[in-house]
Design a protein around this motif. Structure first.
Motif, PDB file in Angstrom:
ATOM      1  N   PHE B 283       2.326   2.728  12.758  1.00 37.68           N
ATOM      2  CA  PHE B 283       2.029   2.491  14.210  1.00 37.68           C
ATOM      3  C   PHE B 283       3.159   1.630  14.877  1.00 37.68           C
ATOM      4  N   GLY B 284       3.871   1.060  13.954  1.00 42.40           N
ATOM      5  CA  GLY B 284       5.174   0.380  14.442  1.00 42.40           C
ATOM      6  C   GLY B 284       6.352   1.074  14.649  1.00 42.40           C
ATOM      7  N   ARG B 285       6.407   2.319  14.117  1.00 42.94           N
ATOM      8  CA  ARG B 285       7.502   3.155  13.998  1.00 42.94           C
ATOM      9  C   ARG B 285       8.749   2.321  13.123  1.00 42.94           C
ATOM     10  N   ASP B 286       8.317   1.734  12.183  1.00 43.51           N
ATOM     11  CA  ASP B 286       9.306   0.793  11.479  1.00 43.51           C
ATOM     12  C   ASP B 286       9.004   1.061   9.921  1.00 43.51           C
ATOM     13  N   THR B 287       9.248   2.358   9.537  1.00 42.56           N
ATOM     14  CA  THR B 287       9.048   2.507   8.133  1.00 42.56           C
ATOM     15  C   THR B 287      10.105   1.911   7.322  1.00 42.56           C
ATOM     16  N   ALA B 288      11.264   1.772   7.746  1.00 37.75           N
ATOM     17  CA  ALA B 288      12.482   1.012   7.095  1.00 37.75           C
ATOM     18  C   ALA B 288      11.938  -0.539   6.665  1.00 37.75           C
ATOM     19  N   GLY B 289      11.501  -1.060   7.883  1.00 42.35           N
ATOM     20  CA  GLY B 289      11.251  -2.539   7.798  1.00 42.35           C
ATOM     21  C   GLY B 289       9.856  -2.658   7.001  1.00 42.35           C
ATOM     22  N   ALA B 290       8.947  -1.627   7.034  1.00 41.94           N
ATOM     23  CA  ALA B 290       7.774  -1.646   6.004  1.00 41.94           C
ATOM     24  C   ALA B 290       8.341  -1.705   4.672  1.00 41.94           C
ATOM     25  N   SER B 291       9.223  -0.749   4.399  1.00 42.41           N
ATOM     26  CA  SER B 291       9.593  -0.577   2.716  1.00 42.41           C
ATOM     27  C   SER B 291      10.333  -1.795   2.433  1.00 42.41           C
ATOM     28  N   GLN B 292      10.862  -2.526   3.525  1.00 42.09           N
ATOM     29  CA  GLN B 292      11.701  -3.626   2.984  1.00 42.09           C
ATOM     30  C   GLN B 292      10.426  -4.804   2.606  1.00 42.09           C
ATOM     31  N   ARG B 293       9.579  -4.660   3.440  1.00 42.65           N
ATOM     32  CA  ARG B 293       8.480  -5.780   3.267  1.00 42.65           C
ATOM     33  C   ARG B 293       7.816  -5.496   1.996  1.00 42.65           C
ATOM     34  N   LEU B 294       7.423  -4.227   1.754  1.00 41.30           N
ATOM     35  CA  LEU B 294       6.927  -3.850   0.473  1.00 41.30           C
ATOM     36  C   LEU B 294       7.341  -2.583   0.109  1.00 41.30           C
ATOM     37  N   PRO B 295       8.333  -2.673  -0.964  1.00 41.09           N
ATOM     38  CA  PRO B 295       9.144  -1.634  -1.419  1.00 41.09           C
ATOM     39  C   PRO B 295       8.094  -0.565  -2.314  1.00 41.09           C
ATOM     40  N   LEU B 296       8.485   0.671  -2.464  1.00 42.26           N
ATOM     41  CA  LEU B 296       7.742   1.614  -3.133  1.00 42.26           C
ATOM     42  C   LEU B 296       7.372   1.192  -4.508  1.00 42.26           C
ATOM     43  N   PRO B 297       8.325   0.507  -5.565  1.00 41.19           N
ATOM     44  CA  PRO B 297       7.578   0.169  -6.503  1.00 41.19           C
ATOM     45  C   PRO B 297       6.646  -0.979  -6.685  1.00 41.19           C
ATOM     46  N   GLU B 298       6.667  -1.607  -5.754  1.00 40.04           N
ATOM     47  CA  GLU B 298       5.557  -2.615  -5.517  1.00 40.04           C
ATOM     48  C   GLU B 298       4.346  -1.840  -5.036  1.00 40.04           C
ATOM     49  N   VAL B 299       4.635  -0.823  -4.148  1.00 43.89           N
ATOM     50  CA  VAL B 299       3.280   0.016  -4.012  1.00 43.89           C
ATOM     51  C   VAL B 299       2.535   0.416  -5.124  1.00 43.89           C
ATOM     52  N   GLU B 300       3.423   1.006  -5.966  1.00 43.94           N
ATOM     53  CA  GLU B 300       2.880   1.617  -7.334  1.00 43.94           C
ATOM     54  C   GLU B 300       2.299   0.324  -8.213  1.00 43.94           C
ATOM     55  N   GLY B 301       3.136  -0.621  -8.355  1.00 39.87           N
ATOM     56  CA  GLY B 301       2.412  -1.780  -9.032  1.00 39.87           C
ATOM     57  C   GLY B 301       1.345  -2.182  -8.508  1.00 39.87           C
ATOM     58  N   LEU B 302       0.994  -2.327  -7.266  1.00 34.79           N
ATOM     59  CA  LEU B 302      -0.206  -2.868  -6.744  1.00 34.79           C
ATOM     60  C   LEU B 302      -1.228  -1.701  -6.955  1.00 34.79           C
ATOM     61  N   LEU B 303      -1.203  -0.412  -6.932  1.00 38.26           N
ATOM     62  CA  LEU B 303      -1.998   0.524  -7.298  1.00 38.26           C
ATOM     63  C   LEU B 303      -2.379   0.304  -8.642  1.00 38.26           C
ATOM     64  N   ARG B 304      -1.347   0.045  -9.613  1.00 39.88           N
ATOM     65  CA  ARG B 304      -1.841  -0.108 -11.064  1.00 39.88           C
ATOM     66  C   ARG B 304      -2.686  -1.308 -11.225  1.00 39.88           C
ATOM     67  N   ARG B 305      -2.179  -2.458 -10.602  1.00 34.28           N
ATOM     68  CA  ARG B 305      -3.278  -3.500 -10.666  1.00 34.28           C
ATOM     69  C   ARG B 305      -4.322  -3.385 -10.371  1.00 34.28           C
ATOM     70  N   LEU B 306      -4.545  -2.687  -9.082  1.00 32.16           N
ATOM     71  CA  LEU B 306      -5.958  -2.421  -8.691  1.00 32.16           C
ATOM     72  C   LEU B 306      -6.750  -1.300  -9.657  1.00 32.16           C
ATOM     73  N   GLY B 307      -5.943  -0.526 -10.268  1.00 33.08           N
ATOM     74  CA  GLY B 307      -6.497   0.435 -11.218  1.00 33.08           C
ATOM     75  C   GLY B 307      -7.019  -0.358 -12.289  1.00 33.08           C
ATOM     76  N   ALA B 308      -6.103  -1.184 -13.004  1.00 40.88           N
ATOM     77  CA  ALA B 308      -6.695  -2.062 -13.837  1.00 40.88           C
ATOM     78  C   ALA B 308      -7.861  -2.915 -13.738  1.00 40.88           C
ATOM     79  N   VAL B 309      -7.859  -3.370 -12.613  1.00 47.13           N
ATOM     80  CA  VAL B 309      -9.130  -4.106 -12.111  1.00 47.13           C
ATOM     81  C   VAL B 309     -10.363  -3.360 -11.892  1.00 47.13           C
ATOM     82  N   GLU B 310     -10.194  -2.121 -11.367  1.00 43.69           N
ATOM     83  CA  GLU B 310     -11.321  -1.095 -11.345  1.00 43.69           C
ATOM     84  C   GLU B 310     -11.840  -0.783 -12.621  1.00 43.69           C
ATOM     85  N   ARG B 311     -10.747  -0.580 -13.731  1.00 46.10           N
ATOM     86  CA  ARG B 311     -11.338  -0.287 -15.041  1.00 46.10           C
ATOM     87  C   ARG B 311     -12.210  -1.210 -15.598  1.00 46.10           C
ATOM     88  N   SER B 312     -11.715  -2.518 -15.441  1.00 46.86           N
ATOM     89  CA  SER B 312     -12.546  -3.419 -16.086  1.00 46.86           C
ATOM     90  C   SER B 312     -13.719  -3.771 -15.407  1.00 46.86           C
TER      91      SER B 312
END
Lengths: 343, 313
Positions: B283-312
């Motif tokens: 919504f802010g037309r700033d994908t570059a700024g967003a990916s600086q704030r939360l880079p793609l690997p971190e998105v994946e890392g967050l997903l993995r951590r959430l998945g681990a919580v979900e399994r347990s």
């Protein structure tokens, strides 16, 4: 979060003024932060507002406080069964010399300076009066004394209570659609606020109470230009456009959108409404909300915050479900927001 | 043992013709068809047919029929059925089907008389109705004893009793087999129902939205790259959150979401950053700024951590 660009200093100043306005109104009306916020949004979206609620929850006090904070000329009429459109426009009486006189009535008295027209108990007035009001609201003009009067700053506030049904006239759909928002007011739930309202003598005299609100916090002459500046300054990304269209589609055709409410035939629930004008009003109000939150771009939360007030009264249900409207429509809106994906 | 009426035919014609009175001539004749005349034992049903012929226009007056019930101390009338028809010459034929039951305990073979009874027929004419009486005649049946009068002497009185009849031994195998089959079907249906209603072990069955989201992200990686991939990653995480909560979760809903699903509370800061980045990107037309704030690997890392919580969980 992003703030407004420095070039929009005027908008920033006005935002502070809006916050001050909310605080001032909040002095007189406690426990109604949501209604005050929505009214502020309506003022900056240049939309007319209908307040609905039980008797004695503070509808009139709130509108009087808002009118005082907004400044500008203010007129108030009470809806009655025998009121005619001419009663709003002309004031007829016998002069001291015994000759009949016709002078401008409540609507015309303040001429172009009129900024708040406050229609109390609007559902007690007849459809003829509603028709006149429709024109005043839609075109901000009226013909009288062989000329046309214009009210560029006019904002109509109306209230009605939903307790009585006798001797009342339901507003036609066209008139309801002209109102930007229909705000439902409830008595505050918070026990502390309730105690204060009942025991603090400050809240017993509404005249003195509204006088506590600083007069003219907002410059009513300039609200119009600020309102248009806000609409140009707040950006809407394609994602938010798709979101609004998705919400609109789901509200108008809940069945195909996959919304299910228990005991209701979803394919036959919504008869019509959710007009393009309504959705345009929705985006207009959402932009003002984004501005009040200090953003220059819309987010789904802006839409969600104003959606019930702007859209609920524009949805027309099949007659079978119309009697249960007050429970079905909030359910439907909640389901719409739970179904349509935001980004 | 009842014998069909046709087995033996005893025709008893009461020749009412002999009477010269014209009123009597309205009943033309009564004919009794009985089965065999002898060999009846105690408890046998005796079926008799009586056929009454009358002049045209006459019909049976049903109340005049004998009522089922005891006729004599040794004889019951079990059933009376009447049917009316028309003969070729226009006369009315009334057939009575009578079922008697014989209760006579005979010690020797003897003949007993079954009493006759009158039956009224009537003809409703223009000047009142005419009635006539048809007399069903008495007839005789020969009853016989079941056993000899003086049986052979036995020491044990119980030996006078006949041994019990032997019931055939039933084979339980087919019933057992079908019971087993239907029990199996019932369990299967119950399992299906439990699966559908998420009962019992199926109650804990829950999709793993974050695991699916991670899969979706891996698929997206093959399909797109750059900003589009980043947006796809954010979308995958959004869908995972939506699916977990059963509703659409917006940025402002994060506190409510964590209140509803406290297991994810340790990930609060990560989720807050994610929502801020997603807002910027979409919504802010700033994908570059967003990916600086939360880079793609971190998105994946967050997903993995959430998945681990979900399994347990």
């Amino acid at each position: 979060m992003n703030t407004l660009r420095p070039g929009d200093a005027m908008l920033t100043d006005w935002r502070e003024a809006a916050a001050r306005f909310e605080r001032e109104v909040g002095k007189a009306v406690v426990g109604q932060e949501r209604a005050i916020r929505l009214l502020t949004i309506a003022i900056f979206a240049r939309g007319h507002v209908m307040l609905e609620g039980d008797v004695g929850v503070g509808k009139t006090t709130l509108l009087r406080a808002v009118a005082r904070g907004l400044g500008g000329a203010y007129e108030r009429v009470e809806g009655t069964v025998d009121m005619m459109p001419t009663d709003l426009i002309y004031h007829t009486y016998l002069g001291e010399d015994g000759r009949p006189r016709v002078e401008p009535g409540p609507v015309l008295r303040q001429a172009e300076d009129l900024s708040v027209f406050f229609f109390n108990e609007i559902n007690r007035a007849r459809p003829q009066v509603h028709a006149l009001l429709l024109r005043i609201m839609a075109e901000r003009s009226v013909s009288a004394f062989n000329r046309e009067y214009r009210f560029p700053h006019l904002q109509v506030f109306a209230d009605r209570n939903r307790v009585e049904r006798e001797e009342t006239f339901e507003l036609p759909a066209a008139a309801r659609d002209r109102f930007l928002m229909e705000i439902g007011m409830e008595a505050p739930r918070d026990a502390e606020v309730r105690r204060t309202l009942v025991f603090d003598p400050r809240f017993h005299d509404t005249d003195r109470l509204t006088e506590e609100v600083a007069s003219g916090v907002l410059d009513h002459d300039r609200v119009g230009s600020i309102a248009s500046a806000i609409q140009h300054a707040i950006r809407a990304e394609p994602a938010i456009e798709a979101y609004v269209v998705g919400l609109w589609e789901a509200l108008a055709r809940p069945g195909p959108a996959g919304i299910r409410l228990s005991g209701i035939d979803m394919d036959r629930l919504v008869q019509g409404g959710a007009s393009p004008r309504g959705v345009a009003f929705l985006v207009r109000a959402a932009r003002v909300r984004a501005w009040l939150e200090g953003r220059d771009w819309l987010v789904p939360e802006d839409i969600r915050a104003v959606f019930p007030a702007v859209m609920a009264h524009r949805v027309f249900l099949e007659p079978v479900y119309e009697m249960r409207r007050t429970e079905i429509v909030p359910e439907l809106i909640r389901a719409v927001f739970e179904t349509v994906p935001a980004p | 043992m009842p014998a069909p009426p046709s087995a033996a035919l005893l025709v008893a014609v009461v020749a009412s013709l002999a009477a010269p009175l014209p009123a009597v001539a309205q009943v033309r004749g009564v004919e009794l068809r009985t089965p065999r005349a002898f060999g009846y034992f105690q408890g046998d049903l005796v079926q008799v047919q009586a056929e009454i012929r009358t002049d045209p226009g006459f019909s049976l007056q049903r109340p005049s029929l004998p009522k089922p019930g005891p006729v004599a101390y040794w004889l019951d009338l079990k059933e009376v059925r009447a049917e009316e028809g028309r003969a070729d010459d226009g006369s009315t034929v009334i057939r009575l089907h009578l079922t008697y039951q014989d209760f006579y305990v005979a010690l020797d073979a003897r003949t007993l008389e079954v009493p006759g009874f009158p039956v009224t027929v009537e003809s409703a004419g223009s000047n009142g109705s005419t009635t006539a009486v048809a007399q069903v005649p008495a007839w005789k049946i020969g009853v016989s004893p079941l056993r000899e009068v003086q049986p052979e002497r036995r020491d044990d009185p119980a030996e006078y009793l006949r041994p019990d009849g032997r019931a055939p031994r039933l084979d339980p195998q087919p019933a057992l087999a079908s019971a087993g089959i239907f029990l199996g079907l019932a369990v299967l249906a119950l399992l299906l129902l439990a699966y559908d209603r998420a009962w019992w072990i199926f109650g804990r069955r829950r999709g793993r939205p974050f695991a699916l989201a991670l899969k979706a992200l891996r698929r997206a990686r093959r399909r797109s790259e750059g900003e589009a991939l980043y947006r796809d990653a954010l979308l995958a995480l959004h869908r995972g959150l939506d699916e977990t909560d059963g509703r659409r979760v917006l940025a402002d809903d994060l506190p409510d979401f964590l209140a509803r699903h406290p297991v994810f509370r340790p990930q609060e800061s990560g989720l807050a950053t994610f929502f801020a980045a997603s807002r910027l990107a979409f919504f802010g037309r700033d994908t570059a700024g967003a990916s600086q704030r939360l880079p793609l690997p971190e998105v994946e890392g967050l997903l993995r951590r959430l998945g681990a919580v979900e399994r347990s969980a």
